[in-house]
Scaffold this active site. Structure first.
Site, PDB file in Angstrom:
ATOM      1  N   PHE A 166       6.132   2.395   8.354  1.00 46.09           N
ATOM      2  CA  PHE A 166       6.519   3.424   7.415  1.00 46.09           C
ATOM      3  C   PHE A 166       6.263   4.809   7.778  1.00 46.09           C
ATOM      4  O   PHE A 166       5.364   4.941   8.172  1.00 46.09           O
ATOM      5  CB  PHE A 166       5.642   2.595   6.273  1.00 46.09           C
ATOM      6  CG  PHE A 166       5.967   3.488   4.913  1.00 46.09           C
ATOM      7  CD1 PHE A 166       6.683   2.581   3.890  1.00 46.09           C
ATOM      8  CD2 PHE A 166       5.185   4.542   4.380  1.00 46.09           C
ATOM      9  CE1 PHE A 166       6.830   3.152   2.623  1.00 46.09           C
ATOM     10  CE2 PHE A 166       5.499   5.241   3.153  1.00 46.09           C
ATOM     11  CZ  PHE A 166       6.160   4.450   2.174  1.00 46.09           C
ATOM     12  N   ASP A 173      -2.221  -1.985   8.410  1.00 43.62           N
ATOM     13  CA  ASP A 173      -1.560  -1.710   7.147  1.00 43.62           C
ATOM     14  C   ASP A 173      -1.115  -2.841   6.228  1.00 43.62           C
ATOM     15  O   ASP A 173      -0.240  -3.382   6.638  1.00 43.62           O
ATOM     16  CB  ASP A 173      -0.506  -0.368   7.528  1.00 43.62           C
ATOM     17  CG  ASP A 173       0.060  -0.105   6.111  1.00 43.62           C
ATOM     18  OD1 ASP A 173      -0.152  -0.581   5.132  1.00 43.62           O
ATOM     19  OD2 ASP A 173       0.366   1.015   5.966  1.00 43.62           O
ATOM     20  N   TYR A 213      -0.944  -0.263  -5.668  1.00 42.27           N
ATOM     21  CA  TYR A 213      -0.016  -0.503  -6.676  1.00 42.27           C
ATOM     22  C   TYR A 213       1.273  -1.312  -6.311  1.00 42.27           C
ATOM     23  O   TYR A 213       2.124  -1.479  -7.174  1.00 42.27           O
ATOM     24  CB  TYR A 213       0.627   0.957  -7.014  1.00 42.27           C
ATOM     25  CG  TYR A 213       1.207   1.778  -5.994  1.00 42.27           C
ATOM     26  CD1 TYR A 213       2.354   1.432  -5.439  1.00 42.27           C
ATOM     27  CD2 TYR A 213       0.369   2.547  -5.506  1.00 42.27           C
ATOM     28  CE1 TYR A 213       2.691   2.181  -4.325  1.00 42.27           C
ATOM     29  CE2 TYR A 213       0.917   3.499  -4.268  1.00 42.27           C
ATOM     30  CZ  TYR A 213       2.154   3.241  -3.738  1.00 42.27           C
ATOM     31  OH  TYR A 213       2.507   3.968  -2.526  1.00 42.27           O
ATOM     32  N   LYS A 214       1.069  -2.054  -5.166  1.00 39.80           N
ATOM     33  CA  LYS A 214       2.238  -3.016  -4.848  1.00 39.80           C
ATOM     34  C   LYS A 214       1.965  -4.381  -5.203  1.00 39.80           C
ATOM     35  O   LYS A 214       1.762  -4.564  -6.658  1.00 39.80           O
ATOM     36  CB  LYS A 214       2.630  -2.890  -3.440  1.00 39.80           C
ATOM     37  CG  LYS A 214       3.028  -1.670  -2.934  1.00 39.80           C
ATOM     38  CD  LYS A 214       3.489  -1.327  -1.796  1.00 39.80           C
ATOM     39  CE  LYS A 214       4.134   0.091  -1.342  1.00 39.80           C
ATOM     40  NZ  LYS A 214       4.066   0.665   0.008  1.00 39.80           N
ATOM     41  N   ARG A 231      16.714  -4.237  -0.835  1.00 43.13           N
ATOM     42  CA  ARG A 231      15.541  -4.773  -1.004  1.00 43.13           C
ATOM     43  C   ARG A 231      15.185  -5.705  -2.126  1.00 43.13           C
ATOM     44  O   ARG A 231      15.012  -5.104  -3.454  1.00 43.13           O
ATOM     45  CB  ARG A 231      14.404  -3.917  -0.539  1.00 43.13           C
ATOM     46  CG  ARG A 231      13.882  -4.070   0.737  1.00 43.13           C
ATOM     47  CD  ARG A 231      12.738  -2.844   0.793  1.00 43.13           C
ATOM     48  NE  ARG A 231      12.168  -2.208  -0.142  1.00 43.13           N
ATOM     49  CZ  ARG A 231      10.868  -1.713  -0.231  1.00 43.13           C
ATOM     50  NH1 ARG A 231      10.214  -1.750   0.973  1.00 43.13           N
ATOM     51  NH2 ARG A 231      10.503  -0.918  -1.153  1.00 43.13           N
TER      52      ARG A 231
HETATM   53  C1  PLP Z   1       3.763   1.916   0.429  1.00 37.77           C
HETATM   54  C2  PLP Z   1       3.192   2.188   1.644  1.00 37.77           C
HETATM   55  C3  PLP Z   1       2.540   3.492   1.830  1.00 37.77           C
HETATM   56  C4  PLP Z   1       2.320   4.255   0.619  1.00 37.77           C
HETATM   57  O1  PLP Z   1       1.543   5.325   0.763  1.00 37.77           O
HETATM   58  P1  PLP Z   1       0.959   6.326  -0.123  1.00 37.77           P
HETATM   59  O2  PLP Z   1      -0.060   7.041   0.135  1.00 37.77           O
HETATM   60  O3  PLP Z   1       0.341   5.301  -1.318  1.00 37.77           O
HETATM   61  O4  PLP Z   1       2.093   6.996  -0.964  1.00 37.77           O
HETATM   62  C5  PLP Z   1       2.046   3.652   3.010  1.00 37.77           C
HETATM   63  N1  PLP Z   1       2.564   2.835   4.096  1.00 37.77           N
HETATM   64  C6  PLP Z   1       2.987   1.636   3.715  1.00 37.77           C
HETATM   65  C7  PLP Z   1       3.320   0.854   5.006  1.00 37.77           C
HETATM   66  C8  PLP Z   1       3.566   1.388   2.705  1.00 37.77           C
HETATM   67  O5  PLP Z   1       4.363   0.215   2.494  1.00 37.77           O
END
Ligand code: PLP
Length: 416
Positions: free
Chosen positions: A129, A201, A226-227, A375
């Protein structure tokens, strides 16, 4: 039986045999919406609104500052941390909740580098990400390290080749675009053979499938609130620090909440014992307590059973895509083998953006990732096989009728 009828019969049979089906009642979902984006923003748990009303009106509104003691606000980051810990195989006292995933990534990476001084390399999954890659690059610059960005499949070999030159490696068990799942045990072992640390992560893993951090011998981990954890937009993230690393955990952000005695502070910073040293400043209490209430959707839920249902849903989605969509320019991207699949499925189509818009207009919500991935995340706590089938038949209708064409041109939304 036609292929469509056959799929409908299969969906009905699978849903009838689903002993987790009643968990859907734990969510407030709009009628007639098929929600396949719980991997981006988890649905609203029914337990959240009454808790938030109580926190707003009684705790904040009436009890005011006394709530820090009387409603145990002060303890919330570690208390909610332990609740998250139960979902990721972390014994109590190793997880703190607060700040965004991006901030926690910075903290975890910086602390990992400080735990392995003198090692010149930071290694990251090249396809991670974006925020993860950007933060790894910044931490590397701050500590004058070299950043190596490699495909996930090459990380273990790099650790073997570089040995004690590697300070830490950052990777995710679930690829956020393709849903590919890699067994975290192999990379953890490879890192430890090199004497390096792994930062996991867990954004797309926590709450979606069993993760056993303690059993894995994990070092540090972060993840999103929040996921799949359903804590609401911008819910605070979590940071896991294994017990054995806590004494040496040197937090880059030495905020007063992480001090040994926040209310009798010394001139110099002295970190608290244990995971409390991973606190920073005053947490976003409304969001934190919303997340705490949200986590009750997992009460009494066997994660192994949840995982089995999730695999049934994603497997069925792949089958539906084969039968209904393969002839219309779609290819499947997510691995077929259950052990290599997270809790989402990605389909490739050059008109992905327009198709997702047209789906949303018909009450089927997924999302897209540029340039060409559709997705579909499944939160097995509330998604049914019938909904998966409806999503795929709706997609076929759209593509056959060309109903997505109006979205091919014109301004795209900011968030896709
Ligand atoms: C959703 C997600 C994030 C989100 O980071 P925020 O700081 O909450 O915006 C980071 N890394 C991964 C792998 C994600 O899936």
């Amino acid at each position: 039986m036609s292929l469509d009828t056959e799929l409908a019969a299969r969906a009905a049979a699978l849903d009838a045999a689903d002993d987790l089906a009643q968990l859907r009642e734990r969510f407030l979902l709009p009628p007639d919406v098929v929600y396949l984006d719980g991997n981006s923003l988890g649905a609203l748990p029914a337990a959240v609104p009454p808790v938030l009303a109580e926190v707003l009106h009684r705790q904040w509104g009436t009890d005011l500052i006394r709530s820090w003691n009387e409603h145990a606000w002060w303890q919330a980051p570690l208390r909610v941390g332990d609740a998250v810990g139960r979902l990721i195989g972390a014994a109590p006292g190793q997880v703190v909740v607060g700040d965004s995933t991006s901030v926690q990534l910075f903290n975890a990476l910086s602390a990992a580098v400080r735990l392995r001084p003198g090692r010149p390399l930071l290694v990251v999954d090249r396809d991670h990400f974006p925020t993860d890659r950007y933060l790894a690059a910044s931490v590397a610059r701050l500590h004058a390290l070299e950043l190596r960005a490699l495909p996930a499949a090459e990380l273990a070999a790099e650790l073997a080749a570089q040995g004690e030159r590697v300070a830490a490696v950052l990777a995710a068990p679930v690829d956020y675009r393709t849903g590919r799942l890699t067994d975290p045990a192999a990379l953890t072992a490879a890192a430890h053979r090199a004497g390096a640390l792994v930062v996991w992560d867990l954004c797309h893993a926590a709450g979606a499938l069993p993760v056993d951090l303690d059993a894995l011998g994990a070092d540090l981990a972060v993840g999103c609130g929040y996921k799949f954890l359903c804590g609401g937009p911008g819910a605070p993230a979590f940071l896991y620090v294994a017990h054995r690393h806590q004494a040496g955990f040197d937090h880059p952000l030495t905020g007063w909440n992480g001090h040994a005695d926040p209310f009798e502070p010394t001139a110099e910073y002295h970190p608290a014992q244990g995971i409390a040293r991973a606190r920073i400043g005053t947490p976003p209490m409304l969001s934190l307590l919303a997340l705490e209430a949200a986590l009750t959707v997992f009460d009494g839920v066997d994660l192994t059973r949840l995982r089995a249902k999730s695999l049934s849903l994603t497997g069925f989605l792949l089958d539906c895509a084969d039968v209904l969509l393969a002839a219309h320019g779609f290819t499947t991207v997510t691995p077929r083998e259950p052990e290599r699949r997270g809790s989402q499925v990605a389909l490739r189509h050059p008109e992905a953006y327009a198709l997702v818009q047209a789906l949303t207009a018909r009450g089927v919500i997924g999302d897209m990732r540029a340039p060409d991935l559709l997705r579909f995340g499944v939160n097995a706590l509330h998604v049914s096989h019938a909904e998966v089938l409806r999503a795929m038949t709706t997609l076929r209708e759209i593509v056959c009728a060309g109903a997505h064409r109006p979205y091919l041109t014109g301004q795209r939304s900011v968030v896709t």
